[in-house]
Design a protein around this motif. Structure first.
Motif, mmCIF file in Angstrom:
data_model
loop_
_atom_site.group_PDB
_atom_site.id
_atom_site.type_symbol
_atom_site.label_atom_id
_atom_site.label_comp_id
_atom_site.label_asym_id
_atom_site.label_seq_id
_atom_site.Cartn_x
_atom_site.Cartn_y
_atom_site.Cartn_z
ATOM 1 N N ALA A 23 0.830 -1.206 0.000
ATOM 2 C CA ALA A 23 0.000 0.000 0.000
ATOM 3 C C ALA A 23 0.865 1.256 0.000
ATOM 4 C CB ALA A 23 -0.915 -0.007 1.225
ATOM 5 N N MET A 24 1.947 1.261 0.802
ATOM 6 C CA MET A 24 2.836 2.424 0.848
ATOM 7 C C MET A 24 3.550 2.626 -0.483
ATOM 8 S SD MET A 24 4.467 2.264 4.674
ATOM 9 C CE MET A 24 5.270 3.839 4.449
ATOM 10 N N LYS A 25 3.871 1.530 -1.153
ATOM 11 C CA LYS A 25 4.511 1.638 -2.468
ATOM 12 C C LYS A 25 3.552 2.293 -3.472
ATOM 13 C CE LYS A 25 6.148 -1.108 -6.355
ATOM 14 N NZ LYS A 25 6.326 -2.453 -6.926
ATOM 15 N N LEU A 26 2.293 1.877 -3.447
ATOM 16 C CA LEU A 26 1.312 2.452 -4.364
ATOM 17 C C LEU A 26 1.100 3.942 -4.102
ATOM 18 C CD1 LEU A 26 -1.366 -0.395 -4.445
ATOM 19 C CD2 LEU A 26 0.244 0.217 -6.256
ATOM 20 N N VAL A 27 1.035 4.315 -2.813
ATOM 21 C CA VAL A 27 0.853 5.727 -2.459
ATOM 22 C C VAL A 27 2.054 6.553 -2.927
ATOM 23 C CG1 VAL A 27 0.683 7.347 -0.538
ATOM 24 C CG2 VAL A 27 -0.663 5.245 -0.499
ATOM 25 N N SER A 28 3.264 6.024 -2.689
ATOM 26 C CA SER A 28 4.477 6.731 -3.102
ATOM 27 C C SER A 28 4.559 6.855 -4.620
ATOM 28 C CB SER A 28 5.716 5.998 -2.569
ATOM 29 O OG SER A 28 5.743 5.993 -1.164
ATOM 30 N N VAL A 30 2.035 7.092 -6.737
ATOM 31 C CA VAL A 30 1.106 8.148 -7.164
ATOM 32 C C VAL A 30 1.690 9.529 -6.873
ATOM 33 C CG1 VAL A 30 -1.163 9.157 -6.774
ATOM 34 C CG2 VAL A 30 -0.916 6.670 -6.898
ATOM 35 N N LYS A 31 2.224 9.699 -5.673
ATOM 36 C CA LYS A 31 2.821 10.992 -5.305
ATOM 37 C C LYS A 31 4.036 11.309 -6.173
ATOM 38 C CE LYS A 31 1.397 11.169 -0.436
ATOM 39 N NZ LYS A 31 1.880 11.234 0.962
ATOM 40 N N LEU A 32 4.790 10.259 -6.511
ATOM 41 C CA LEU A 32 5.997 10.458 -7.309
ATOM 42 C C LEU A 32 5.670 11.012 -8.691
ATOM 43 C CD1 LEU A 32 9.033 10.121 -7.847
ATOM 44 C CD2 LEU A 32 8.570 7.738 -8.480
ATOM 45 N N GLN A 33 4.615 10.524 -9.300
ATOM 46 C CA GLN A 33 4.271 10.972 -10.651
ATOM 47 C C GLN A 33 4.035 12.480 -10.686
ATOM 48 O OE1 GLN A 33 4.627 8.927 -13.211
ATOM 49 N NE2 GLN A 33 5.217 7.437 -11.656
ATOM 50 N N LYS A 34 3.348 12.986 -9.680
ATOM 51 C CA LYS A 34 3.084 14.423 -9.615
ATOM 52 C C LYS A 34 4.352 15.205 -9.282
ATOM 53 C CE LYS A 34 -0.047 17.759 -7.440
ATOM 54 N NZ LYS A 34 -1.155 17.933 -6.468
ATOM 55 N N LYS A 175 17.294 12.239 -10.188
ATOM 56 C CA LYS A 175 17.793 11.892 -11.518
ATOM 57 C C LYS A 175 16.759 11.076 -12.286
ATOM 58 C CE LYS A 175 21.805 10.003 -13.947
ATOM 59 N NZ LYS A 175 23.142 9.377 -13.794
ATOM 60 N N ASN A 176 16.275 10.025 -11.660
ATOM 61 C CA ASN A 176 15.182 9.237 -12.228
ATOM 62 C C ASN A 176 14.503 8.482 -11.089
ATOM 63 O OD1 ASN A 176 16.727 6.753 -11.830
ATOM 64 N ND2 ASN A 176 17.898 7.395 -13.632
ATOM 65 N N THR A 177 13.580 7.610 -11.432
ATOM 66 C CA THR A 177 12.778 6.945 -10.414
ATOM 67 C C THR A 177 13.617 6.115 -9.448
ATOM 68 O OG1 THR A 177 10.953 6.837 -11.992
ATOM 69 C CG2 THR A 177 10.807 5.420 -10.057
ATOM 70 N N VAL A 178 14.702 5.536 -9.929
ATOM 71 C CA VAL A 178 15.503 4.651 -9.079
ATOM 72 C C VAL A 178 16.807 5.283 -8.614
ATOM 73 C CG1 VAL A 178 14.528 2.575 -10.105
ATOM 74 C CG2 VAL A 178 16.599 3.571 -11.092
ATOM 75 N N GLY A 252 10.500 8.808 -4.575
ATOM 76 C CA GLY A 252 11.199 7.774 -5.334
ATOM 77 C C GLY A 252 11.942 6.816 -4.427
ATOM 78 N N ALA A 253 12.624 7.369 -3.416
ATOM 79 C CA ALA A 253 13.367 6.529 -2.472
ATOM 80 C C ALA A 253 12.418 5.648 -1.665
ATOM 81 C CB ALA A 253 14.195 7.406 -1.539
ATOM 82 N N ARG A 254 11.285 6.221 -1.249
ATOM 83 C CA ARG A 254 10.322 5.424 -0.462
ATOM 84 C C ARG A 254 9.678 4.335 -1.324
ATOM 85 N NH1 ARG A 254 7.997 9.270 1.844
ATOM 86 N NH2 ARG A 254 9.144 9.060 3.794
ATOM 87 N N MET A 255 9.386 4.646 -2.573
ATOM 88 C CA MET A 255 8.819 3.643 -3.458
ATOM 89 C C MET A 255 9.781 2.472 -3.632
ATOM 90 S SD MET A 255 7.627 3.973 -7.440
ATOM 91 C CE MET A 255 9.301 3.726 -8.015
#
Length: 299
Positions: A23-28, A30-34, A175-178, A252-255
């Motif tokens: 659930a936390m990954k999904l929330v992160s 969504v927030k990351l995209q914005k 830099k990027n998502t990862v 990104g780090a939390r995801m």
């Protein structure tokens, strides 16, 4: 070997944890995209502002201005660091990597003032004995340009009053998502050597071509009036850009951290499933052995 009851209880606990991390990954995500969109829109302006004003100040040559300084070795300088971390954990090494930029750099406790943005950084620096001026933890929840203006005024006033001699910005570059890069940059004051160092990182060939004398900057209107307008805008823009990038980097780090935690939980669940099956098979075998032994005894 653990009992079936213990294995089953532990497996249920890990499954519950796995649901939380998912659930936390999904929330992160969504927030990351914005936040990612905001960071990508802000970065070109952030980089150009830093490069332009750094070059301008390096060519000004006025030692009476607090924003311009000649290279001297008069002893330790009082340093102010705007430290941008998060209010929450569970983001891997995101917060600790920023703190290490200060603790493992040339920032001793006696001559460093921290302007903390984010509860994690504030708690860490206080625990390590650093002086913290203010608490801007709420800013990182939803950064606004007005928040950057407020922080910039505080730090600029401290620089002009002589409370600090140098201003640094510690944040995480998205830099990027990862990939997120902990970064420390000096905002003020600038000298020619600082700018050459900054340019060398971006384009080494550019520095080699400009090894000769440097023409001084001409101002219209007067230098003091011009810098009085440009420097606050420069400071506020850099702080706001760093805040936006930090938000994207945090998510990104939390995801990534929650994704790794979910994968680890699934591996542990599979391992416990095997252990449970082995324990159950061992219990069945033992019961059959006891039945056979009892029947043999009766005969």
């Amino acid at each position: 070997m653990a009992s079936m009851r213990d294995i089953k209880r532990r497996k249920a606990s890990i499954q519950s944890t796995s649901q939380i991390t998912k659930a936390m990954k999904l929330v992160s995500t969504v927030k990351l995209q914005k936040a990612k969109g905001h960071a990508e829109e802000t970065k070109p302006y952030f980089n150009k502002m830093y490069e332009t004003v750094a070059g301008m100040l390096a060519k000004s040559g006025g030692t009476g201005n607090p924003y311009i300084r000649e290279k001297t070795e008069d002893g330790p300088k009082k340093k102010g660091v705007i430290l941008i971390t998060s209010n929450r954990g569970l983001a891997g090494g995101y917060n600790s990597n920023i703190v290490k930029l200060v603790t493992q750099g040339d920032f001793d406790r006696e001559h460093t003032v921290i302007y903390p943005v984010g509860r994690k950084g504030l708690e860490s620096m206080r625990r390590l004995g650093y002086t913290c001026d203010g608490d801007y933890s709420e800013v990182i929840n939803k950064p606004l340009f007005g928040d950057a203006v407020s922080i910039g005024k505080t730090v600029t006033s401290a620089l002009e009053n002589g409370d600090i001699d140098e201003v640094y910005l510690a944040y995480t570059v998205f830099k990027n998502t990862v990939t997120q890069i902990p970064t420390m940059i000096k905002i003020l004051p600038f000298d020619e050597e600082d700018v050459k160092s900054q340019q060398a990182e971006a384009d080494p060939a550019k520095v080699e071509k400009n090894d000769g004398p440097v023409a001084l900057m001409n101002y219209e209107p007067e230098e003091e009036e011009t810098l009085g307008y440009i420097i606050p805008l420069y400071m506020n823009s850099l702080i706001f850009g760093a805040l936006v990038e930090a938000v994207a980097s945090e998510n990104g780090a939390r995801m990534q951290a929650m994704d790794n935690a979910t994968n680890n939980a699934e591996e542990m669940i599979d391992t416990l499933g095997l252990q449970y099956n082995r324990a159950r098979q061992a219990a069945i075998t033992q019961e059959l052995t006891e039945i056979v032994a009892g029947a043999s005894a009766i005969e």
